[in-house]
Design a protein around this motif. Structure first.
Motif, short mmCIF file in Angstrom:
data_model
loop_
_atom_site.label_atom_id
_atom_site.label_comp_id
_atom_site.label_asym_id
_atom_site.label_seq_id
_atom_site.Cartn_x
_atom_site.Cartn_y
_atom_site.Cartn_z
N ASN A 86 0.97 -1.04 -0.04
CA ASN A 86 -0.06 0.29 0.09
C ASN A 86 1.21 1.12 0.31
O ASN A 86 0.89 2.39 0.89
CB ASN A 86 -1.10 -0.54 1.18
CG ASN A 86 -2.42 -0.94 0.97
OD1 ASN A 86 -2.70 -1.14 -0.22
ND2 ASN A 86 -3.08 -1.64 2.43
N GLN A 139 -4.43 -3.40 -1.30
CA GLN A 139 -6.12 -3.57 -1.27
C GLN A 139 -6.90 -2.11 -1.24
O GLN A 139 -6.34 -1.96 -1.26
CB GLN A 139 -6.02 -4.20 0.35
CG GLN A 139 -5.17 -5.29 0.79
CD GLN A 139 -5.42 -5.70 2.34
OE1 GLN A 139 -5.79 -4.98 3.31
NE2 GLN A 139 -5.54 -7.47 2.41
N ASP A 142 -8.06 0.28 0.80
CA ASP A 142 -7.17 1.42 1.12
C ASP A 142 -7.77 2.66 1.60
O ASP A 142 -8.50 3.66 0.95
CB ASP A 142 -6.15 1.57 0.86
CG ASP A 142 -4.57 2.69 1.90
OD1 ASP A 142 -5.26 3.27 2.71
OD2 ASP A 142 -3.99 1.53 1.59
N TYR A 147 -5.63 2.98 -4.25
CA TYR A 147 -5.37 1.86 -4.35
C TYR A 147 -4.68 2.16 -5.67
O TYR A 147 -3.75 1.35 -6.28
CB TYR A 147 -5.60 0.46 -4.15
CG TYR A 147 -6.71 0.50 -4.81
CD1 TYR A 147 -6.42 -0.54 -5.81
CD2 TYR A 147 -8.09 0.76 -4.85
CE1 TYR A 147 -7.09 -0.43 -6.61
CE2 TYR A 147 -9.38 0.20 -6.17
CZ TYR A 147 -8.31 -0.35 -6.71
OH TYR A 147 -9.12 -1.03 -7.57
N ARG A 161 -3.60 -7.52 -5.48
CA ARG A 161 -3.72 -6.67 -5.59
C ARG A 161 -5.26 -7.43 -4.60
O ARG A 161 -6.20 -8.09 -5.79
CB ARG A 161 -5.17 -5.77 -6.67
CG ARG A 161 -5.62 -4.50 -6.40
CD ARG A 161 -6.25 -4.46 -7.64
NE ARG A 161 -7.15 -5.47 -8.88
CZ ARG A 161 -6.76 -4.70 -9.90
NH1 ARG A 161 -6.84 -4.25 -10.51
NH2 ARG A 161 -7.33 -5.86 -10.80
N GLU A 162 -5.77 -7.18 -3.58
CA GLU A 162 -7.29 -7.86 -2.87
C GLU A 162 -7.76 -6.93 -2.54
O GLU A 162 -7.86 -5.74 -2.22
CB GLU A 162 -6.14 -8.12 -1.49
CG GLU A 162 -5.22 -9.55 -1.74
CD GLU A 162 -4.66 -10.18 -0.33
OE1 GLU A 162 -4.37 -11.27 -0.44
OE2 GLU A 162 -5.03 -9.45 1.08
N GLU A 163 -9.36 -7.16 -2.49
CA GLU A 163 -10.83 -6.92 -2.45
C GLU A 163 -10.69 -6.74 -1.05
O GLU A 163 -10.17 -7.38 -0.38
CB GLU A 163 -12.00 -7.84 -2.85
CG GLU A 163 -11.52 -7.45 -4.61
CD GLU A 163 -12.03 -6.19 -5.98
OE1 GLU A 163 -12.21 -5.01 -5.16
OE2 GLU A 163 -11.13 -6.03 -6.11
N GLY A 165 -9.90 -4.99 2.70
CA GLY A 165 -8.67 -4.90 3.21
C GLY A 165 -8.15 -3.35 4.02
O GLY A 165 -10.30 -2.77 3.58
N PHE A 169 -3.41 -3.13 5.22
CA PHE A 169 -3.05 -4.55 4.29
C PHE A 169 -3.64 -5.50 5.19
O PHE A 169 -2.46 -6.22 5.99
CB PHE A 169 -1.76 -4.55 4.00
CG PHE A 169 -1.65 -5.46 2.63
CD1 PHE A 169 -2.08 -5.17 1.78
CD2 PHE A 169 -1.66 -7.20 2.79
CE1 PHE A 169 -2.01 -5.72 0.81
CE2 PHE A 169 -1.67 -7.57 2.18
CZ PHE A 169 -1.58 -7.25 0.46
#
Length: 194
Positions: A86, A139, A142, A147, A161-163, A165, A169
């Motif tokens: 991030n 994420q 953020d 992001y 890349r995570e949905e 969060g 992180f």
């Protein structure tokens, strides 16, 4: 050597730095370092350059938030690999709202951010010359940073890349084995600044 760079108003005692250090030590490793970064931009830059120019073993950087911004600048300057968690890729604009007297919650130190700090961060905002040296971990939830700015800047880099969060992180500790593998595979000796 994996060098972890903490974020703005943080310290080596941050939860991510502490957890990653514990993971490293539990595996019998002593090649993990978390420098205490000065709060002012020019002091942090001087501290980081001196630290890297003393390193004689292969290095990989990892940085979170403003530490990710610093890690990118150093990776370009010294031709090093970096993991960016991030990252505050728009640090000069983001930190403009913080001008004035600040108190670091970890150290209790009071200091003043000035236009000079912004100018130093602006000078450190360099282009990405080799996306292959980076791993961007971001994420979408953020709450501090957009992001998408990191995804745009590090186009072509390894991307996680995570949905959802958060800026922290969430679930960072689940990535420690891969972080160690990346650092071990990618670390290189510090090059003369470019």
């Amino acid at each position: 050597m994996l060098i972890y760079l903490h974020g703005f108003q943080s310290s080596p005692r941050s939860i991510k730095a502490w957890q990653l250090g514990e993971f490293w030590r539990a595996r019998g490793r002593d090649d993990f370092l978390v420098p205490a970064l000065p709060d002012r931009s020019m002091d942090a830059a001087d501290c980081l350059m001196a630290l890297l120019e003393r390193q004689r073993e292969p290095v990989c950087l990892i940085g979170s938030s403003l530490g990710g911004f610093y890690a990118h600048w150093l990776a370009e300057r010294y031709q090093l690999p970096a993991i960016l968690v991030n990252p505050a890729v728009e640090a000069p604009a983001l930190l403009r709202q913080m001008l004035g007297v600040q108190t670091n919650p970890y150290t209790g130190a009071e200091y003043q951010l000035t236009e000079l700090d912004l100018a130093v961060w602006q000078a450190m905002d360099v282009p990405v010359t080799n996306p292959d040296r980076y791993w961007l971990m971001t994420q979408t939830g953020d709450e501090v940073l957009d992001y998408r700015a990191g995804v745009r800047k590090f186009n072509g880099a390894r991307l996680t890349r995570e949905e959802g969060g958060s800026h922290r992180f969430e679930g960072f500790e689940t990535w420690f084995d891969e972080i160690m593998a990346f650092a071990d595979q990618q670390a290189v000796c510090v090059q003369t600044p470019v």
